[in-house]
Design a protein around this motif. Structure first.
Motif, PDB file in Angstrom:
ATOM      1  N   ALA A 361       5.435  22.595  26.433  1.00 47.70           N
ATOM      2  CA  ALA A 361       5.543  23.092  27.805  1.00 47.70           C
ATOM      3  C   ALA A 361       5.765  24.591  27.844  1.00 47.70           C
ATOM      4  O   ALA A 361       6.463  25.153  26.981  1.00 47.70           O
ATOM      5  CB  ALA A 361       6.688  22.388  28.532  1.00 47.70           C
ATOM      6  N   PRO A 362       5.211  25.271  28.842  1.00 46.44           N
ATOM      7  CA  PRO A 362       5.480  26.700  28.999  1.00 46.44           C
ATOM      8  C   PRO A 362       6.914  26.929  29.455  1.00 46.44           C
ATOM      9  O   PRO A 362       7.465  26.125  30.206  1.00 46.44           O
ATOM     10  CB  PRO A 362       4.492  27.126  30.082  1.00 46.44           C
ATOM     11  N   ARG A 363       7.524  28.002  28.990  1.00 44.70           N
ATOM     12  CA  ARG A 363       8.829  28.425  29.499  1.00 44.70           C
ATOM     13  C   ARG A 363       8.551  29.527  30.507  1.00 44.70           C
ATOM     14  O   ARG A 363       8.310  30.673  30.128  1.00 44.70           O
ATOM     15  CB  ARG A 363       9.719  28.944  28.370  1.00 44.70           C
ATOM     16  N   PHE A 364       8.540  29.150  31.789  1.00 50.32           N
ATOM     17  CA  PHE A 364       8.176  30.125  32.803  1.00 50.32           C
ATOM     18  C   PHE A 364       9.178  31.280  32.830  1.00 50.32           C
ATOM     19  O   PHE A 364       8.795  32.449  32.892  1.00 50.32           O
ATOM     20  CB  PHE A 364       8.087  29.451  34.172  1.00 50.32           C
ATOM     21  N   PHE A 365      10.473  30.927  32.779  1.00 47.60           N
ATOM     22  CA  PHE A 365      11.539  31.925  32.718  1.00 47.60           C
ATOM     23  C   PHE A 365      12.661  31.354  31.870  1.00 47.60           C
ATOM     24  O   PHE A 365      12.733  30.140  31.641  1.00 47.60           O
ATOM     25  CB  PHE A 365      12.068  32.273  34.118  1.00 47.60           C
ATOM     26  N   ALA A 366      13.561  32.219  31.403  1.00 47.29           N
ATOM     27  CA  ALA A 366      14.733  31.750  30.672  1.00 47.29           C
ATOM     28  C   ALA A 366      15.805  31.300  31.659  1.00 47.29           C
ATOM     29  O   ALA A 366      15.959  31.877  32.737  1.00 47.29           O
ATOM     30  CB  ALA A 366      15.281  32.873  29.791  1.00 47.29           C
ATOM     31  N   LYS A 367      16.518  30.243  31.290  1.00 47.11           N
ATOM     32  CA  LYS A 367      17.657  29.826  32.106  1.00 47.11           C
ATOM     33  C   LYS A 367      18.773  30.846  31.918  1.00 47.11           C
ATOM     34  O   LYS A 367      19.211  31.105  30.794  1.00 47.11           O
ATOM     35  CB  LYS A 367      18.128  28.429  31.704  1.00 47.11           C
ATOM     36  N   THR A 368      19.241  31.426  33.013  1.00 51.63           N
ATOM     37  CA  THR A 368      20.166  32.559  32.921  1.00 51.63           C
ATOM     38  C   THR A 368      21.615  32.204  33.219  1.00 51.63           C
ATOM     39  O   THR A 368      22.517  32.955  32.869  1.00 51.63           O
ATOM     40  CB  THR A 368      19.723  33.672  33.887  1.00 51.63           C
ATOM     41  N   THR A 369      21.849  31.066  33.893  1.00 53.02           N
ATOM     42  CA  THR A 369      23.212  30.679  34.261  1.00 53.02           C
ATOM     43  C   THR A 369      23.396  29.197  33.982  1.00 53.02           C
ATOM     44  O   THR A 369      22.469  28.402  34.171  1.00 53.02           O
ATOM     45  CB  THR A 369      23.483  30.960  35.750  1.00 53.02           C
ATOM     46  N   SER A 370      24.584  28.812  33.530  1.00 52.88           N
ATOM     47  CA  SER A 370      24.884  27.409  33.284  1.00 52.88           C
ATOM     48  C   SER A 370      26.311  27.124  33.726  1.00 52.88           C
ATOM     49  O   SER A 370      27.266  27.584  33.102  1.00 52.88           O
ATOM     50  CB  SER A 370      24.713  27.078  31.802  1.00 52.88           C
TER      51      SER A 370
END
Length: 385
Positions: A361-370
Motif C-alpha cells: 500500500a502507498p503511504r500517502f503521509f506519515a502519521k504525525t500524532t498518536s
C-alpha cells in the motif's frame, strides 16, 4: 439466560452494551475486558453493570467466566486472533466490522468457527434499518427488472484530528482507510442487494488528512454480468451524503426512498409523466413493508441471540463478513496495481494473504500524532439530514 462478555471497551462497545440491555430477560453482561482496565471500569459504571467483572486480558475473562457469547469491539487488526481464541473456548462470537484486514484471516476465523460449532456473526447493522429493509423488499419483488446501474455513496466527513487516535491512520493497525472502515457497511449492503460483482476497477487518494498513511477517498467501479455499480468511499465529503440509487430495467428506486419509472414514446424518448402506475405500485410495496421491532445493533444482536436460542444461522454470518473484506481487498488491489481485479480472490493470489496490503500500500503521509484516547462521543450516522 446467556452470559455475555465484551472484549474491547472503546466507544463502539457502548452500542453493543445498549443493545444487550434491550434484552434483559435473555442476556446478562458478566464481563468486560480491555487492555486499559480503567476504560472497562468506566463503561461498567456508565451502564450500571454491577454484576460484570473487569479484566485486563480477554483470555483471562474467557477462562474465568462461564460465557455463552462475546462481542469483540477492538481495533480491526486484533479481530482474527481474538475471534479464534473465543471460538476455541466454545463461545459464540459477534465481531465488529470490518471482520479482519485480509481474506486469509477471515478464512482462519471461519475455519475456527467450523471446528468449534459455535456461531460467528459480523456486525452489519445497516441491514437492520427500516429504510434498507424497505429497499431490499422492493428490489426482491422483481418489479424494477434487471439491474443496469447502481450508485452507492458512502460519503462521510472527519476532521484532521480523527487520525490522531493511536490505532487509526496506518495500514498495519487500522487495516485501511475509509474504504475498509467507513464504506464497509455500504459494501455489505451492496453485496446484500446486488450480489458479488465479477470484477473491480478503482482509484484512491488522501485528499484531506496529511497525518495518515491511509486513503480518505476512493472511487470504485463494480462490474456485474450486464450492469455496473459505482461506489464512493470518503471521509472528506461535507454534508455526509449517504445514498443508494438503483436503476433497473423498469424503474429507479433509492434510499432515501424515491421511485421513478420512465415509459417510452414510439421514438424511444421518455413520455412526460412516466409510468405512474408502476411508481404507485412501488410506493405501495415500500409503504407496506413492516417496521422492524429493533434496529441497528439491537436488531442484529437480537437476531444473534435468537439464532443461538433456535440453533440456526444468524442473518449475517461470517461468510457475509468475508465477502465484504474480499470486495474491499479487490478495491485496494485494483487501485494499487492499476488494473481490473477479478472475483473471487483465490488463496494462491498474493492479495488473499495477510500482509500483502501492508507491504504494497502507498503511504500517502506519515502519521504525525498518536494519542491513547479522544474525548467526545462517536457519531455513527450523518450529522446532516
Amino acid at each position: 439466560m446467556l452470559n455475555v462478555g465484551i472484549i474491547g471497551t472503546g466507544n463502539i462497545s457502548g452500542a453493543h452494551i445498549a443493545a444487550y440491555l434491550t434484552f434483559p430477560d435473555e442476556v446478562r453482561i458478566v464481563g468486560l475486558a480491555d487492555i486499559v482496565p480503567a476504560k472497562a471500569e468506566a463503561k461498567r459504571s456508565e451502564h450500571d453493570l454491577t454484576a460484570a467483572r473487569v479484566y485486563d486480558d480477554a483470555g483471562a475473562m474467557l477462562a474465568a467466566e462461564d460465557l455463552d457469547l462475546v462481542s469483540i469491539a477492538t481495533p480491526p487488526g486484533t479481530h482474527c486472533e481474538l475471534t479464534i481464541q473465543a471460538l476455541e473456548a466454545g463461545v459464540h462470537v459477534i465481531v465488529e466490522k470490518p471482520m479482519a484486514p485480509s481474506v486469509e484471516e477471515c478464512d482462519r476465523m471461519l475455519e475456527a468457527q467450523s471446528r468449534s460449532g459455535a456461531l460467528l456473526s459480523v456486525i452489519a447493522q445497516n441491514r437492520f434499518r427500516d429504510d434498507m429493509a424497505q429497499l431490499k423488499a422492493v428490489l426482491d419483488s422483481g418489479k424494477v427488472g434487471r439491474i443496469a446501474h447502481a450508485r452507492i455513496a458512502s460519503e462521510w466527513w472527519r476532521g484532521h484530528s480523527y487520525y490522531d487516535l493511536w490505532w487509526r491512520g496506518t495500514w498495519a493497525s487500522e487495516g485501511g482507510g475509509c474504504t475498509l472502515n467507513h464504506a464497509i457497511h455500504h459494501i455489505d449492503i451492496s453485496l446484500w442487494l446486488l450480489g458479488r460483482p465479477r470484477a473491480v476497477a478503482a482509484m484512491m487518494t488522501n485528499a484531506g488528512h496529511d497525518n495518515a498513511e491511509v486513503e480518505d477517498l476512493s472511487v470504485a467501479i463494480l462490474q456485474y454480468e450486464r450492469g455496473l455499480a459505482e461506489l464512493t468511499s470518503s471521509v472528506v465529503h461535507h454534508g455526509e451524503q449517504q445514498e443508494i440509487v438503483i436503476q433497473g430495467e423498469h424503474a429507479r428506486i433509492s434510499q432515501p426512498w424515491r421511485a421513478v419509472a420512465e415509459i417510452a414514446r414510439p421514438n424511444g424518448f421518455p413520455e412526460s409523466g412516466g409510468n405512474t402506475q408502476l411508481v404507485a405500485e412501488l410506493d405501495a410495496l415500500a409503504e407496506q413493508q413492516p417496521r422492524l421491532e429493533h434496529t441497528g445493533h439491537a436488531g442484529q444482536l437480537g437476531d444473534v441471540i435468537a439464532a443461538i436460542r433456535d440453533g440456526r444461522t444468524p442473518l449475517v454470518d461470517g461468510e457475509d463478513g468475508k465477502r465484504a473484506i474480499e470486495l474491499v481487498t479487490a478495491i485496494y488491489a485494483a487501485t494499487i496495481e492499476r488494473r481490473t481485479i477479478d472475483l473471487p480472490i483465490p488463496p494462491e493470489d498474493p492479495w488473499y494473504r495477510s500482509g500483502t496490503l501492508v507491504e504494497r500500500a502507498p503511504r500517502f503521509f506519515a502519521k504525525t500524532t498518536s494519542v491513547d484516547s479522544q474525548d467526545g462521543e462517536i457519531i455513527v450516522g450523518p450529522t446532516h439530514r
